[in-house]
Design a protein around this motif. Structure first.
Motif, PDB file in Angstrom:
ATOM      1  N   PHE A   1      45.079  45.896  43.713  1.00  0.00           N
ATOM      2  CA  PHE A   1      43.796  45.531  43.107  1.00  0.00           C
ATOM      3  C   PHE A   1      43.245  44.248  43.721  1.00  0.00           C
ATOM      4  O   PHE A   1      42.034  44.128  43.929  1.00  0.00           O
ATOM      5  CB  PHE A   1      43.953  45.356  41.593  1.00  0.00           C
ATOM      6  CG  PHE A   1      43.761  46.622  40.827  1.00  0.00           C
ATOM      7  CD1 PHE A   1      42.545  46.926  40.254  1.00  0.00           C
ATOM      8  CD2 PHE A   1      44.798  47.520  40.685  1.00  0.00           C
ATOM      9  CE1 PHE A   1      42.358  48.099  39.552  1.00  0.00           C
ATOM     10  CE2 PHE A   1      44.630  48.687  39.986  1.00  0.00           C
ATOM     11  CZ  PHE A   1      43.403  48.985  39.409  1.00  0.00           C
ATOM     12  N   ALA A   2      44.122  43.287  44.016  1.00  0.00           N
ATOM     13  CA  ALA A   2      43.655  42.005  44.552  1.00  0.00           C
ATOM     14  C   ALA A   2      43.193  42.123  45.992  1.00  0.00           C
ATOM     15  O   ALA A   2      42.199  41.504  46.385  1.00  0.00           O
ATOM     16  CB  ALA A   2      44.753  40.963  44.450  1.00  0.00           C
ATOM     17  N   THR A   3      43.883  42.910  46.814  1.00  0.00           N
ATOM     18  CA  THR A   3      43.550  42.959  48.239  1.00  0.00           C
ATOM     19  C   THR A   3      42.540  44.054  48.587  1.00  0.00           C
ATOM     20  O   THR A   3      41.577  43.800  49.290  1.00  0.00           O
ATOM     21  CB  THR A   3      44.819  43.163  49.081  1.00  0.00           C
ATOM     22  OG1 THR A   3      45.469  44.349  48.656  1.00  0.00           O
ATOM     23  CG2 THR A   3      45.752  41.979  48.938  1.00  0.00           C
ATOM     24  N   VAL A   4      42.766  45.242  48.092  1.00  0.00           N
ATOM     25  CA  VAL A   4      41.897  46.358  48.476  1.00  0.00           C
ATOM     26  C   VAL A   4      40.624  46.400  47.637  1.00  0.00           C
ATOM     27  O   VAL A   4      39.526  46.526  48.168  1.00  0.00           O
ATOM     28  CB  VAL A   4      42.672  47.697  48.377  1.00  0.00           C
ATOM     29  CG1 VAL A   4      41.769  48.873  48.666  1.00  0.00           C
ATOM     30  CG2 VAL A   4      43.854  47.681  49.324  1.00  0.00           C
ATOM     31  N   LEU A   5      40.775  46.272  46.325  1.00  0.00           N
ATOM     32  CA  LEU A   5      39.613  46.383  45.442  1.00  0.00           C
ATOM     33  C   LEU A   5      38.942  45.037  45.171  1.00  0.00           C
ATOM     34  O   LEU A   5      37.921  44.989  44.502  1.00  0.00           O
ATOM     35  CB  LEU A   5      40.025  47.041  44.119  1.00  0.00           C
ATOM     36  CG  LEU A   5      40.598  48.445  44.237  1.00  0.00           C
ATOM     37  CD1 LEU A   5      40.970  48.984  42.870  1.00  0.00           C
ATOM     38  CD2 LEU A   5      39.617  49.379  44.920  1.00  0.00           C
ATOM     39  N   ARG A   6      39.510  43.981  45.694  1.00  0.00           N
ATOM     40  CA  ARG A   6      38.950  42.631  45.586  1.00  0.00           C
ATOM     41  C   ARG A   6      38.706  42.201  44.135  1.00  0.00           C
ATOM     42  O   ARG A   6      37.646  41.692  43.785  1.00  0.00           O
ATOM     43  CB  ARG A   6      37.640  42.523  46.365  1.00  0.00           C
ATOM     44  CG  ARG A   6      37.729  42.940  47.798  1.00  0.00           C
ATOM     45  CD  ARG A   6      38.102  41.768  48.649  1.00  0.00           C
ATOM     46  NE  ARG A   6      37.975  42.157  50.061  1.00  0.00           N
ATOM     47  CZ  ARG A   6      38.900  41.904  50.932  1.00  0.00           C
ATOM     48  NH1 ARG A   6      39.974  41.271  50.589  1.00  0.00           N
ATOM     49  NH2 ARG A   6      38.751  42.260  52.185  1.00  0.00           N
ATOM     50  N   VAL A   7      39.707  42.409  43.298  1.00  0.00           N
ATOM     51  CA  VAL A   7      39.645  41.934  41.914  1.00  0.00           C
ATOM     52  C   VAL A   7      40.323  40.566  41.892  1.00  0.00           C
ATOM     53  O   VAL A   7      41.533  40.470  42.093  1.00  0.00           O
ATOM     54  CB  VAL A   7      40.362  42.917  40.960  1.00  0.00           C
ATOM     55  CG1 VAL A   7      40.365  42.378  39.541  1.00  0.00           C
ATOM     56  CG2 VAL A   7      39.713  44.284  41.029  1.00  0.00           C
ATOM     57  N   PRO A   8      39.570  39.500  41.664  1.00  0.00           N
ATOM     58  CA  PRO A   8      40.157  38.166  41.799  1.00  0.00           C
ATOM     59  C   PRO A   8      41.198  37.825  40.735  1.00  0.00           C
ATOM     60  O   PRO A   8      42.079  37.010  40.967  1.00  0.00           O
ATOM     61  CB  PRO A   8      38.952  37.221  41.693  1.00  0.00           C
ATOM     62  CG  PRO A   8      37.891  38.013  41.026  1.00  0.00           C
ATOM     63  CD  PRO A   8      38.142  39.451  41.336  1.00  0.00           C
ATOM     64  N   SER A   9      41.121  38.437  39.572  1.00  0.00           N
ATOM     65  CA  SER A   9      42.049  38.072  38.490  1.00  0.00           C
ATOM     66  C   SER A   9      43.253  39.003  38.399  1.00  0.00           C
ATOM     67  O   SER A   9      43.973  38.974  37.401  1.00  0.00           O
ATOM     68  CB  SER A   9      41.304  38.084  37.162  1.00  0.00           C
ATOM     69  OG  SER A   9      40.910  39.401  36.846  1.00  0.00           O
ATOM     70  N   ALA A  10      43.512  39.807  39.417  1.00  0.00           N
ATOM     71  CA  ALA A  10      44.587  40.797  39.333  1.00  0.00           C
ATOM     72  C   ALA A  10      45.956  40.140  39.188  1.00  0.00           C
ATOM     73  O   ALA A  10      46.772  40.572  38.375  1.00  0.00           O
ATOM     74  CB  ALA A  10      44.566  41.709  40.554  1.00  0.00           C
ATOM     75  N   PHE A  11      46.223  39.101  39.963  1.00  0.00           N
ATOM     76  CA  PHE A  11      47.524  38.446  39.864  1.00  0.00           C
ATOM     77  C   PHE A  11      47.658  37.642  38.572  1.00  0.00           C
ATOM     78  O   PHE A  11      48.751  37.531  38.023  1.00  0.00           O
ATOM     79  CB  PHE A  11      47.786  37.556  41.073  1.00  0.00           C
ATOM     80  CG  PHE A  11      48.141  38.333  42.301  1.00  0.00           C
ATOM     81  CD1 PHE A  11      49.301  39.090  42.352  1.00  0.00           C
ATOM     82  CD2 PHE A  11      47.311  38.333  43.403  1.00  0.00           C
ATOM     83  CE1 PHE A  11      49.638  39.822  43.469  1.00  0.00           C
ATOM     84  CE2 PHE A  11      47.643  39.062  44.530  1.00  0.00           C
ATOM     85  CZ  PHE A  11      48.799  39.804  44.563  1.00  0.00           C
ATOM     86  N   ASP A  12      46.545  37.094  38.072  1.00  0.00           N
ATOM     87  CA  ASP A  12      46.591  36.408  36.791  1.00  0.00           C
ATOM     88  C   ASP A  12      46.917  37.388  35.676  1.00  0.00           C
ATOM     89  O   ASP A  12      47.707  37.084  34.779  1.00  0.00           O
ATOM     90  CB  ASP A  12      45.258  35.725  36.496  1.00  0.00           C
ATOM     91  CG  ASP A  12      44.959  34.614  37.479  1.00  0.00           C
ATOM     92  OD1 ASP A  12      45.927  34.065  38.057  1.00  0.00           O
ATOM     93  OD2 ASP A  12      43.778  34.308  37.683  1.00  0.00           O
ATOM     94  N   ASP A  13      46.315  38.576  35.727  1.00  0.00           N
ATOM     95  CA  ASP A  13      46.606  39.606  34.727  1.00  0.00           C
ATOM     96  C   ASP A  13      48.055  40.061  34.835  1.00  0.00           C
ATOM     97  O   ASP A  13      48.715  40.257  33.813  1.00  0.00           O
ATOM     98  CB  ASP A  13      45.667  40.809  34.906  1.00  0.00           C
ATOM     99  CG  ASP A  13      44.223  40.458  34.633  1.00  0.00           C
ATOM    100  OD1 ASP A  13      43.984  39.425  33.968  1.00  0.00           O
ATOM    101  OD2 ASP A  13      43.337  41.200  35.088  1.00  0.00           O
ATOM    102  N   TRP A  14      48.543  40.222  36.077  1.00  0.00           N
ATOM    103  CA  TRP A  14      49.935  40.628  36.240  1.00  0.00           C
ATOM    104  C   TRP A  14      50.873  39.562  35.687  1.00  0.00           C
ATOM    105  O   TRP A  14      51.861  39.877  35.027  1.00  0.00           O
ATOM    106  CB  TRP A  14      50.263  40.887  37.709  1.00  0.00           C
ATOM    107  CG  TRP A  14      51.710  41.227  37.884  1.00  0.00           C
ATOM    108  CD1 TRP A  14      52.283  42.443  37.690  1.00  0.00           C
ATOM    109  CD2 TRP A  14      52.771  40.336  38.234  1.00  0.00           C
ATOM    110  NE1 TRP A  14      53.640  42.364  37.901  1.00  0.00           N
ATOM    111  CE2 TRP A  14      53.963  41.081  38.231  1.00  0.00           C
ATOM    112  CE3 TRP A  14      52.827  38.985  38.541  1.00  0.00           C
ATOM    113  CZ2 TRP A  14      55.194  40.523  38.536  1.00  0.00           C
ATOM    114  CZ3 TRP A  14      54.049  38.422  38.834  1.00  0.00           C
ATOM    115  CH2 TRP A  14      55.223  39.190  38.834  1.00  0.00           C
ATOM    116  N   TRP A  15      50.561  38.302  35.938  1.00  0.00           N
ATOM    117  CA  TRP A  15      51.420  37.236  35.457  1.00  0.00           C
ATOM    118  C   TRP A  15      51.458  37.216  33.927  1.00  0.00           C
ATOM    119  O   TRP A  15      52.506  37.022  33.324  1.00  0.00           O
ATOM    120  CB  TRP A  15      50.953  35.890  36.005  1.00  0.00           C
ATOM    121  CG  TRP A  15      51.869  34.778  35.642  1.00  0.00           C
ATOM    122  CD1 TRP A  15      51.626  33.761  34.783  1.00  0.00           C
ATOM    123  CD2 TRP A  15      53.210  34.598  36.093  1.00  0.00           C
ATOM    124  NE1 TRP A  15      52.711  32.948  34.675  1.00  0.00           N
ATOM    125  CE2 TRP A  15      53.701  33.439  35.472  1.00  0.00           C
ATOM    126  CE3 TRP A  15      54.037  35.285  36.963  1.00  0.00           C
ATOM    127  CZ2 TRP A  15      54.989  32.962  35.692  1.00  0.00           C
ATOM    128  CZ3 TRP A  15      55.317  34.810  37.183  1.00  0.00           C
ATOM    129  CH2 TRP A  15      55.776  33.671  36.552  1.00  0.00           C
TER     130      TRP A  15
END
Length: 161
Positions: free
Chosen positions: A49-63
């Motif tokens: 989601f962070a790299t391909v779909l360019r969702v900036p909060s993907a890693f924050d959501d995962w964390w």
């Protein structure tokens, strides 16, 4: 001489009955494998989601999910895995166990995601459910060699008459 079930002294069929036995080592190995694969797969989804779909909060959501949802998933998932494993002791097919673990944990993963992150949307909840079910099925599949199969008599012999 027939091939049917043997009659016991009480007049009831006394054919063999399948029973699977799991040890605590298999249980904890399956739980740890399912949990670690769930963390790794959810991190891979967040990276996608962070790299391909360019969702900036993907890693924050995962964390957030890994920090707060992970212990909650363990607290709910460990008893559920124990109850499901105990209820499937009479099922001899590995595919039945894997399918049951996938279906039950997918439903609980969907429900947990919908309750924990209601604003994420139905597509996210379906993905979370499928990911949870797949990881639980992987954990059950991984302990396939540590299960002992026993055949026991269906009924105890009746009193001597």
């Amino acid at each position: 001489m027939g091939t049917g079930p043997v009659r016991g002294g009480n007049g009831r069929p006394n054919g063999p009955r399948l029973r699977l036995q799991y040890g605590p080592r298999a249980y904890f190995k399956g739980v740890v494998a399912a949990y670690l694969s769930w963390l790794g797969a959810s991190f891979a989804v967040a990276a996608f989601f962070a790299t391909v779909l360019r969702v900036p909060s993907a890693f924050d959501d995962w964390w957030l999910i890994a920090t707060f949802g992970g212990p909650l998933a363990l607290a709910c998932g460990m008893p559920l895995a124990l109850l499901l494993g105990l209820s499937l002791r009479r099922v001899g097919a590995l595919s039945g166990h894997v399918a049951a673990f996938a279906a039950v944990f997918a439903a609980f993963g969907y429900a947990g995601s919908a309750l924990y992150l209601p604003a994420a949307g139905p597509a996210f909840h379906v993905a979370a459910g499928l990911l949870t079910g797949a990881c639980a099925a992987f954990g059950r599949w991984l302990v396939r060699r540590e299960v002992q199969i026993q055949w026991t008599p269906r009924f105890p012999p009746g009193p001597a008459s």
